[in-house]
Write an enzyme that holds these catalytic residues in place. Structure first.
Site, PDB file in Angstrom:
ATOM      1  N   ARG A   1       0.855  -1.182   0.000  1.00  0.00           N
ATOM      2  CA  ARG A   1       0.000   0.000   0.000  1.00  0.00           C
ATOM      3  C   ARG A   1       0.897   1.239   0.000  1.00  0.00           C
ATOM      4  O   ARG A   1       1.936   1.264   0.686  1.00  0.00           O
ATOM      5  CB  ARG A   1      -0.903   0.020   1.238  1.00  0.00           C
ATOM      6  CG  ARG A   1      -2.069  -0.948   1.163  1.00  0.00           C
ATOM      7  CD  ARG A   1      -3.080  -0.556   0.079  1.00  0.00           C
ATOM      8  NE  ARG A   1      -4.264  -1.396   0.046  1.00  0.00           N
ATOM      9  CZ  ARG A   1      -4.450  -2.401  -0.826  1.00  0.00           C
ATOM     10  NH1 ARG A   1      -3.514  -2.702  -1.713  1.00  0.00           N
ATOM     11  NH2 ARG A   1      -5.569  -3.095  -0.801  1.00  0.00           N
TER      12      ARG A   1
ATOM     13  N   GLU B   1      -3.513   7.522  -4.001  1.00  0.00           N
ATOM     14  CA  GLU B   1      -3.805   7.169  -5.389  1.00  0.00           C
ATOM     15  C   GLU B   1      -5.293   7.335  -5.684  1.00  0.00           C
ATOM     16  O   GLU B   1      -6.114   7.136  -4.791  1.00  0.00           O
ATOM     17  CB  GLU B   1      -3.330   5.742  -5.701  1.00  0.00           C
ATOM     18  CG  GLU B   1      -4.015   4.659  -4.915  1.00  0.00           C
ATOM     19  CD  GLU B   1      -3.438   3.265  -5.211  1.00  0.00           C
ATOM     20  OE1 GLU B   1      -2.229   3.071  -5.036  1.00  0.00           O
ATOM     21  OE2 GLU B   1      -4.235   2.389  -5.606  1.00  0.00           O
TER      22      GLU B   1
ATOM     23  N   HIS C   1      -1.158   0.519  -9.952  1.00  0.00           N
ATOM     24  CA  HIS C   1      -1.807  -0.497  -9.102  1.00  0.00           C
ATOM     25  C   HIS C   1      -2.321  -1.678  -9.943  1.00  0.00           C
ATOM     26  O   HIS C   1      -3.516  -1.976  -9.953  1.00  0.00           O
ATOM     27  CB  HIS C   1      -2.953   0.119  -8.282  1.00  0.00           C
ATOM     28  CG  HIS C   1      -3.252  -0.651  -7.031  1.00  0.00           C
ATOM     29  ND1 HIS C   1      -3.688  -0.066  -5.870  1.00  0.00           N
ATOM     30  CD2 HIS C   1      -3.187  -1.990  -6.760  1.00  0.00           C
ATOM     31  CE1 HIS C   1      -3.894  -0.991  -4.937  1.00  0.00           C
ATOM     32  NE2 HIS C   1      -3.595  -2.172  -5.464  1.00  0.00           N
TER      33      HIS C   1
HETATM   34  C1  DGY Z   1      -5.968  -5.921  -3.041  1.00  0.00           C
HETATM   35  O1  DGY Z   1      -6.770  -6.833  -3.323  1.00  0.00           O
HETATM   36  O2  DGY Z   1      -5.885  -5.448  -1.912  1.00  0.00           O
HETATM   37  C2  DGY Z   1      -5.083  -5.440  -4.122  1.00  0.00           C
HETATM   38  O3  DGY Z   1      -4.410  -4.287  -3.786  1.00  0.00           O
HETATM   39  C3  DGY Z   1      -5.848  -5.267  -5.421  1.00  0.00           C
HETATM   40  O4  DGY Z   1      -4.906  -5.275  -6.442  1.00  0.00           O
END
Ligand code: DGY
Length: 320
Positions: free
Chosen positions: A239, A268, A286
């Site tokens: 993250r 983001e 992402h």
């Molecule tokens: C999630 O599922 O948390 C991912 O970041 C999606 O790509």
């Protein structure tokens, strides 16, 4: 009867997922695919039994407290769940589920893509070939080799371990820190470090795989960057807010950090504009889980969870 249940699907999920949802439930879709604001979410949730949301939806306490009593489950189309206030959901008796497991391999693939892209200067190469490339030279865009380098993995869960499997195949030496040390079978020869700071000291490459929490927010700051060996490469598929952007951008500009490969960003889709001026930052929007197979599997897992809730069973991926 599942067919009488009404679910709100908050973003435009893959067709295969929509088709399965429609075969089972009365569904409300978001054909515009714009993330709902709080008021719109509350309005659309009226009369629904469950919400299938994504990480782009704000499911904070203020939203959850205003949801109608009819909502008995929130199934997020993600493994991460920092966008959902679990305690607020628990207080209201709303079940919350996520989609672990199914995006492990795809996300680890992107971690390797970032390791390669950052260390081999793929961004500069792509810009050069689209511009005025004048041909091969002995010193053109020399990057860093992965072979024999130490890869420090912060967070040795499923994705961290899948990243280790791939990195070993590229000749890297695996080091890690995790809240609890893994068994020798799961370590597969990786070296455990008792603290994140000790891990940083040996991380020629550092790959972040820890969830976002108050403990990990802005973890990689100026002080911790200073612990890394010379010319490190920093990778983030977890993250964005795990990194203090100003500190990393300053380190990329000064050369203290050789390169970064980033798939996730604080705030983001608006990323710190400083990254755009750093040619040694290899950036992706992402994409970690973005394969057809994986996104279908994420949707099916979210629906499996809802099916279980409405059948009176324990959902396989219940968070609260
Ligand atoms: C999630 O599922 O948390 C991912 O970041 C999606 O790509």
């Amino acid at each position: 009867m599942l067919g009488q249940k009404k679910i709100l699907i908050t973003r435009n999920v893959p067709d295969a997922v929509i088709n399965r949802a429609r075969a089972t439930y009365q569904t409300t879709l978001n054909n515009d695919d714009e993330p709902y604001g709080a008021d719109q979410m509350i309005e659309l949730a009226q009369g629904k039994d469950a919400i299938l949301c994504t990480l782009t939806n704000d499911m904070s306490r203020t939203v959850i407290e205003r949801l109608p009593n009819s909502i008995c489950a929130i199934a997020t189309f993600s493994v991460g769940y920092e966008h959902i206030d679990l305690e607020a959901a628990r207080e209201r008796g709303i079940i919350v589920t996520n989609t672990p497991g199914v995006l492990t391999e795809a996300t680890a693939d992107v971690a390797l893509l970032l390791i390669l892209g950052a260390s081999r200067r793929a961004r500069e190469g792509a810009e050069m070939i689209a511009g005025d490339w004048s041909g091969w030279t002995p010193t053109q865009l020399m990057g860093l080799s992965m072979q024999t380098k130490r890869l420090g993995i912060l967070g040795m869960g499923d994705i961290g371990r899948a990243c280790a499997v791939r990195a070993r195949a590229f000749g890297m030496e695996i080091h890690y820190h995790n809240r609890t040390r893994l068994s020798p079978e799961l370590e597969e020869g990786a070296t455990y470090h008792g603290s994140a700071e000790e891990l940083l000291k040996v991380s020629d490459f550092l790959s972040l795989h820890c969830p976002l929490s108050p403990d990990t927010k802005y973890f990689l700051n100026e002080e911790r960057i200073a612990l890394l060996p010379p010319n490190p490469v920093v990778i983030n598929t977890s993250r964005g807010p795990v990194i203090d952007d100003e500190a990393l951008i300053a380190a990329l500009k000064s050369g203290r950090v050789a390169a970064a490969g980033l798939d996730v960003f604080d705030g983001e889709p608006k990323l710190n504009p400083g990254y755009l001026n750093c040619k040694n930052a290899f950036l992706l929007p992402h994409l970690g889980s973005a394969t057809i197979e994986t996104r279908n599997a994420m949707g099916f897992t979210a629906l499996d969870n809802l099916d279980a809730v409405f059948s009176g069973e324990e959902p396989p991926n219940k968070l609260v």
